[in-house]
Design a protein around this motif. Sequence first.
Motif, PDB file in Angstrom:
ATOM      1  N   SER A   1       3.877   2.989   3.906  1.00 28.56           N
ATOM      2  CA  SER A   1       3.851   3.372   5.486  1.00 28.56           C
ATOM      3  C   SER A   1       4.053   4.666   5.619  1.00 28.56           C
ATOM      4  O   SER A   1       3.696   5.199   6.553  1.00 28.56           O
TER       5      SER A   1
ATOM      6  N   CYS B   1       0.700  -0.696   7.162  1.00 28.69           N
ATOM      7  CA  CYS B   1       2.007  -0.946   6.417  1.00 28.69           C
ATOM      8  C   CYS B   1       3.323  -0.744   7.356  1.00 28.69           C
ATOM      9  O   CYS B   1       4.365  -0.959   6.788  1.00 28.69           O
TER      10      CYS B   1
ATOM     11  N   CYS C   1      -1.848  -4.611   4.511  1.00 22.82           N
ATOM     12  CA  CYS C   1      -1.176  -3.717   3.424  1.00 22.82           C
ATOM     13  C   CYS C   1      -1.354  -4.010   2.313  1.00 22.82           C
ATOM     14  O   CYS C   1      -1.106  -4.837   1.519  1.00 22.82           O
TER      15      CYS C   1
ATOM     16  N   GLN D   1      -0.556  -3.526  -1.090  1.00 24.27           N
ATOM     17  CA  GLN D   1       0.784  -2.790  -1.620  1.00 24.27           C
ATOM     18  C   GLN D   1       0.611  -2.150  -2.971  1.00 24.27           C
ATOM     19  O   GLN D   1       1.439  -1.025  -3.251  1.00 24.27           O
TER      20      GLN D   1
END
Length: 588
Positions: free
Chosen positions: A76, A83, A69, A71
């Motif tokens: 998500s 994620c 992921c 970030q």
Amino acid sequence: LSASSPLKTQDPQGGVLVFCDAATTMLMPALLVHVLLLGLSTVPEEEGLPPDGDCPNVELASTCWNRQCEQAKETSTNCPVDCTVPQPLVSSYNGVTHCNEVVAVETPTSVEHLQALLRDEADAAGAAAGTADVASRRRFKPIGGLGSVSAAICTAGTAISTRALSAIRGLETVGDERAVRVEAGVEIGAINQWLSEQSPPLTLGYRTPLYAKSTVAGAIATGSHGSSPVHEASLSSSVLALQLVDHRGRLANYSRASTPPALWKALTVSAGLLGVVCVLVLKVQPDFNLAATVDTLGVSALLAAATDGHASAAHELVAGCSFGQMHWFPSAKKVVRLCAVEVSSAAELGARNTILSFSALDYGFSTVGEVTQLYQRACCDRSLAAIVEAGGSVTVAESYLAANETHAASAVVAANRHIISSEPSPEIVSVLNVDLSVAVPQQHVAEALALASTLLQEKYQASLFQVGMFLRFIKVDASSHLGFAAAGGPFAEGDVAVVFEMPVTQPIFFDADEWQSWYIKPYQELIEALIMRFGARCHLAKNVDWGFLAQREADVYGEALAEFQRAIELLDPERAFQNDFSTLLGLH
């Protein structure tokens, strides 16, 4: 060729001039630049304009699906595959399918361990329930290499991985057949390698699936196959005997010779819905070499009327092949054909089929991220997709075969296992796709090809820019109920069905539903039409839910589905191995 649609202008000769900025041009392989310089035929306005706005998530496409992921840009919502927290315990090899309801994964190391696990689960569930409502608390699903992208791999319970059941137990004779006894988790490539080292050398032959990393039980349970217009190519047809552990941990032995035919046909291609197959006995044959050649044809050869009594032009194009398959590139109007015949000459060093092991360099890029960004743009722009497909058709033709550890062989002699199957590259996971795959009955293949041409090109101008449309060939046999070329209905035993398989890129459209619907529409419409008009059947390990819903509506299995339901009543009365995929098939 930026994130938005390219600037185009019509040239007086009928071509299209495409202007690229310098940064984008640096990303494009020389091959695609050559396609631009040579000129393209005019791309007509396709039915259904794309959504307004720039192509979403082009930058994201370089990292989403790398199992990390990022970030700074991934969430998500826009990249759930990387994620989502927590990550699912079971997902397909490429992350397309997430099984979010799996509560545990067990990996038995022996058949006895497997039996104990299922007995223990039963006892624990019974103790917790304290009532007869045990079935509602007990759900299992056997899984193997997770090469399936359909919902067949999921359960709202415990996944039983067969990966540690990986022993090849040895050769034996069953009646007048030579056979190999293997545990469920052995990979297809490993079986063929082991067989080749015996004296005399042996092989699974034309039944060998393309994907060499498939586990044997999973490949058989989902109806996997090779490709031959003359030999049996369904792996299920090689099964002579098997062992099955049921929902209570009981071990049962079944054989083709002694099991009632209706039950046997359910046990071979079972989709993991009858229990855990833990051991298989497979028919083998003497090893042999294949002389393989690759050539490129104009699409007119595929869409022409068949001659000399052939069922279709597709059948005619592989009529002289022991093993044969084709890649149809509809926008480029090309067909790349791989044809192989048995020979007595020795195999060349390193000779093999490399269709599953292309790297970014084969496409003219330095990183996979550059490839996925281009593919993301192509998913948004059908004119660009046509350009990418044109380059892809050349890459496939030039890089299909290898010899002496290098790509670029148009003809090789190799052991049959190295031509019929291919070892996947790790990069294949990163360049994400979903396989849409159906088998079309022999008598409808010519009509189906014409329909595919009409929908993909005339109506939508849609491309298949990874490896085109696979056209593969399977003799119809009576070894199963649910195999997608199993005898029944329009599939007559002995005919040669043709598999229409479209590996379509899965774009990063998780937060862009309108774009996803527009992108997938041509391919969905084609698959559903092949099912509803011609009785085509879905490969159980491939496809997405709407394909299985269409075949359920079309009742493509007929009485065979009722026979499989009777096998469930007999072997899984508590429905411990049933899942949402059962419902998609029309089972209950």
